[in-house]
Write a protein that holds these residues in place. Structure first.
Motif, short mmCIF file in Angstrom:
data_model
loop_
_atom_site.label_atom_id
_atom_site.label_comp_id
_atom_site.label_asym_id
_atom_site.label_seq_id
_atom_site.Cartn_x
_atom_site.Cartn_y
_atom_site.Cartn_z
N ARG A 29 0.68 -1.21 0.08
CA ARG A 29 -0.18 0.03 0.12
C ARG A 29 0.85 1.43 -0.05
NH1 ARG A 29 -0.93 3.68 3.40
NH2 ARG A 29 -0.09 2.60 5.36
N VAL A 30 1.85 1.25 0.87
CA VAL A 30 2.78 2.44 1.06
C VAL A 30 3.51 2.87 -0.27
CG1 VAL A 30 4.90 3.37 2.27
CG2 VAL A 30 2.98 2.45 3.50
N VAL A 31 3.92 1.73 -0.92
CA VAL A 31 4.74 1.70 -2.17
C VAL A 31 3.63 2.28 -3.29
CG1 VAL A 31 6.17 0.70 -3.86
CG2 VAL A 31 6.49 0.50 -1.54
N ALA A 32 2.50 1.43 -3.31
CA ALA A 32 1.71 1.94 -4.44
C ALA A 32 1.27 3.52 -4.29
CB ALA A 32 0.32 1.20 -4.14
N HIS A 33 1.03 3.92 -3.12
CA HIS A 33 0.66 5.14 -2.99
C HIS A 33 1.81 6.38 -3.01
CE1 HIS A 33 -3.45 4.34 -2.65
NE2 HIS A 33 -3.18 3.30 -1.80
N GLY A 34 2.79 5.72 -2.48
CA GLY A 34 4.19 6.80 -2.33
C GLY A 34 4.99 6.63 -3.51
N VAL A 35 5.20 5.79 -4.19
CA VAL A 35 5.96 5.64 -5.39
C VAL A 35 5.26 5.48 -6.65
CG1 VAL A 35 7.98 4.14 -6.45
CG2 VAL A 35 7.48 4.25 -3.81
N GLU A 36 4.73 4.21 -7.04
CA GLU A 36 3.90 4.03 -8.17
C GLU A 36 3.19 2.79 -7.92
OE1 GLU A 36 4.45 3.96 -12.88
OE2 GLU A 36 6.00 4.56 -11.86
N ARG A 37 1.90 2.52 -8.22
CA ARG A 37 1.34 1.41 -7.87
C ARG A 37 2.03 0.13 -8.67
NH1 ARG A 37 -3.64 0.31 -6.18
NH2 ARG A 37 -4.41 2.56 -6.34
N LYS A 38 2.52 -0.04 -9.85
CA LYS A 38 2.92 -1.19 -10.15
C LYS A 38 4.43 -1.47 -9.38
CE LYS A 38 5.33 1.32 -14.06
NZ LYS A 38 5.55 1.26 -15.40
N PRO A 41 4.40 -5.04 -6.01
CA PRO A 41 4.62 -6.39 -6.16
C PRO A 41 6.16 -6.42 -6.18
CG PRO A 41 3.34 -5.76 -8.01
CD PRO A 41 3.15 -4.66 -7.32
N VAL A 42 6.69 -5.58 -6.91
CA VAL A 42 8.24 -5.50 -7.10
C VAL A 42 8.65 -5.28 -5.72
CG1 VAL A 42 10.13 -4.60 -7.91
CG2 VAL A 42 8.11 -4.82 -9.58
N SER A 43 8.26 -4.45 -4.90
CA SER A 43 8.99 -4.06 -3.36
C SER A 43 8.52 -5.37 -2.67
CB SER A 43 8.11 -3.15 -2.99
OG SER A 43 8.45 -1.88 -4.03
N THR A 44 7.37 -6.03 -2.55
CA THR A 44 7.23 -7.27 -1.63
C THR A 44 7.92 -8.23 -2.15
OG1 THR A 44 5.32 -7.70 -2.94
CG2 THR A 44 4.87 -6.51 -1.23
N PHE A 45 8.14 -8.56 -3.50
CA PHE A 45 9.20 -9.60 -3.89
C PHE A 45 10.84 -9.28 -3.38
CE2 PHE A 45 12.66 -10.81 -6.68
CZ PHE A 45 12.45 -12.45 -6.75
N LEU A 46 11.21 -7.90 -3.56
CA LEU A 46 12.61 -7.63 -3.08
C LEU A 46 12.54 -7.87 -1.47
CD1 LEU A 46 13.03 -4.21 -4.97
CD2 LEU A 46 14.10 -6.64 -5.40
N ALA A 47 11.68 -7.55 -0.70
CA ALA A 47 11.27 -7.83 0.83
C ALA A 47 11.68 -9.24 1.01
CB ALA A 47 10.21 -7.31 1.48
#
Length: 74
Positions: A29-38, A41-47
């Motif tokens: 949610r934070v990445v989708a709203h603070g960076v870009e929606r797409k 999933p990339v960010s959760t994969f990286l985590a």
């Protein structure tokens, strides 16, 4: 439904470690709203990748999520 899906997905991947779905979803949610929606999933994969490289330690997953959440909010 989501807990059932998580349980079935973990079983199919041979994952026994507990995960905090709320933390992962909050990161998305934070990445989708603070960076870009797409990028959510990339960010959760990286985590998850970072946690895997740390031996699958749940604390490593929480630390990776926190780092990426802070990055997205900066």
């Amino acid at each position: 439904m989501t807990e059932d899906w998580t349980s079935r997905a973990k079983t199919s991947l041979g994952i026994d470690e507990a995960i905090d779905e709320d933390d992962v979803l909050d990161l998305a949610r934070v990445v989708a709203h603070g960076v870009e929606r797409k990028m959510a999933p990339v960010s959760t994969f990286l985590a998850g990748l970072a946690a895997g490289r740390a031996g699958g330690d749940p604390a490593a997953m929480r630390a990776a999520i926190e780092k990426l959440r802070n990055l997205a909010q900066s």
